[in-house]
Design a protein around this motif. Structure first.
Motif, PDB file in Angstrom:
ATOM      1  N   ALA A   1      -8.480  42.907  87.341  1.00 26.98           N
ATOM      2  CA  ALA A   1      -7.404  42.759  86.361  1.00 26.98           C
ATOM      3  C   ALA A   1      -6.105  43.178  87.043  1.00 26.98           C
ATOM      4  O   ALA A   1      -6.106  43.925  88.027  1.00 26.98           O
ATOM      5  CB  ALA A   1      -7.657  43.612  85.128  1.00 26.98           C
ATOM      6  N   GLU A   2      -5.013  42.676  86.523  1.00 28.62           N
ATOM      7  CA  GLU A   2      -3.706  42.991  87.107  1.00 28.62           C
ATOM      8  C   GLU A   2      -2.938  44.015  86.291  1.00 28.62           C
ATOM      9  O   GLU A   2      -2.147  44.794  86.815  1.00 28.62           O
ATOM     10  CB  GLU A   2      -2.892  41.699  87.230  1.00 28.62           C
ATOM     11  N   ARG A   3      -3.200  44.040  84.989  1.00 25.62           N
ATOM     12  CA  ARG A   3      -2.474  44.923  84.077  1.00 25.62           C
ATOM     13  C   ARG A   3      -3.291  45.071  82.798  1.00 25.62           C
ATOM     14  O   ARG A   3      -4.290  44.369  82.610  1.00 25.62           O
ATOM     15  CB  ARG A   3      -1.095  44.341  83.740  1.00 25.62           C
ATOM     16  N   ALA A   4      -2.859  45.976  81.928  1.00 26.05           N
ATOM     17  CA  ALA A   4      -3.543  46.148  80.644  1.00 26.05           C
ATOM     18  C   ALA A   4      -2.552  46.654  79.616  1.00 26.05           C
ATOM     19  O   ALA A   4      -1.585  47.360  79.948  1.00 26.05           O
ATOM     20  CB  ALA A   4      -4.709  47.124  80.772  1.00 26.05           C
ATOM     21  N   ASN A   5      -2.792  46.298  78.368  1.00 25.86           N
ATOM     22  CA  ASN A   5      -2.006  46.797  77.240  1.00 25.86           C
ATOM     23  C   ASN A   5      -2.900  47.635  76.338  1.00 25.86           C
ATOM     24  O   ASN A   5      -4.036  47.243  76.051  1.00 25.86           O
ATOM     25  CB  ASN A   5      -1.408  45.664  76.414  1.00 25.86           C
ATOM     26  N   VAL A   6      -2.392  48.766  75.895  1.00 28.87           N
ATOM     27  CA  VAL A   6      -3.054  49.560  74.861  1.00 28.87           C
ATOM     28  C   VAL A   6      -2.214  49.407  73.606  1.00 28.87           C
ATOM     29  O   VAL A   6      -1.022  49.724  73.603  1.00 28.87           O
ATOM     30  CB  VAL A   6      -3.163  51.044  75.256  1.00 28.87           C
ATOM     31  N   SER A   7      -2.836  48.887  72.543  1.00 30.13           N
ATOM     32  CA  SER A   7      -2.092  48.571  71.324  1.00 30.13           C
ATOM     33  C   SER A   7      -2.765  49.168  70.108  1.00 30.13           C
ATOM     34  O   SER A   7      -3.966  49.452  70.106  1.00 30.13           O
ATOM     35  CB  SER A   7      -1.977  47.049  71.133  1.00 30.13           C
TER      36      SER A   7
END
Length: 279
Positions: A157-163
């Motif tokens: 993976a290149e990035r991640a969002n925590v929402s």
């Protein structure tokens, strides 16, 4: 709460198995420690010690790699699932604070969460303040690093969002994970001036010469390590006596550390490098 990995293999709904397992473990641990502090007013070190709440997970979703978890606490812990509550808002706000604090983002505590924690302190009869959140941040740092593994280890993976997900509303971004936030976690600088700290020793390992120091004024503990000359001196008796005083809650008889600070990028105190101990 939603953890969404994007970029590279994650865009096809695929991700390294081991790194995902470590990332989910870190996600659960950081959420559990934050939830426990807000519900029970204490900082724990093991996520299985979470009380009065459960964290459940839904099956992963494709279209990138998405994991959705639900925190059930209070009424929700008994079987119902309110879409949002003031307590749930406080847990999410605290989690947002901890994440940004770990990454070295400068935060205005009073404007962001101070009033909410003060009200919660009155409700549970325990102190919740900035010192407690700093202590929680330190306990969550390894877990947050693990959440980066698919990005910085296997690079699936290149990035991640925590929402944050509330009812049918659009997801509210809590924080982004990237190689840059991982570097911020690892960043540390040591001050060049020795400062004096008063408190009590809560733990000490005679083999590694490291322990934790309870700062009475801030109601929290920080890690410490003795400098080589001090570690070779006969200082163990002073540390042992201090631990006894803390166990007996004799907070009015502290000891003093002369120490350099190890700080995060934002200047948050991470640990002490101790040069002197005075009873």
């Amino acid at each position: 709460m939603r953890l969404k990995f994007q970029g590279n293999l994650a865009d096809n709904g695929e991700i390294d198995f081991y790194d995902l397992a470590k990332a989910l473990d870190g996600f659960q641990r950081s959420l559990a420690l934050t939830t426990h502090l807000i519900l029970n007013g204490e900082v724990i070190t093991q996520s299985p010690s979470l009380k009065n709440a459960k964290i459940i997970v839904s099956p992963p979703q494709k279209g990138s790699f998405v994991v959705l978890v639900t925190i059930l606490g209070g009424i929700g812990y008994l079987g119902t699932r309110p879409t949002d509550t003031p307590l749930g808002h406080l847990v999410h706000s605290a989690y947002d604070y901890v994440m940004k604090n770990a990454f070295g983002v400068k935060l205005d505590y009073e404007k962001s969460i101070g009033d909410l924690l003060e009200q919660r302190s009155k409700e549970i009869g325990r102190t919740l303040n900035q010192g407690r959140l700093d202590d929680l941040t330190e306990k969550c740092e390894i877990a947050i690093k693990d959440m980066h593994r698919p990005i910085v280890q296997s690079e699936t993976a290149e990035r991640a969002n925590v929402s944050r997900i509330v009812s049918d509303q659009p997801a509210r971004l809590v924080t982004r994970l990237s190689a840059q936030t991982y570097d911020s976690l690892r960043f540390e600088r040591r001050t060049t001036i020795i400062k004096q700290y008063e408190g009590l020793v809560s733990s000490y390992n005679v083999n590694t010469k490291v322990g934790r120091f309870y700062l009475v004024a801030e109601s929290r503990t920080v890690p410490f390590k003795l400098s080589a000359p001090l570690a070779e001196s006969d200082v163990g008796a002073l540390l042992a006596r201090s631990m006894e005083r803390l166990a007996q809650r004799k907070l009015e008889v502290p000891i003093k550390f002369g120490a350099f600070e190890n700080q995060s990028r934002s200047g948050r105190l991470r640990s002490l490098f101790v040069m002197s101990v005075t009873d």
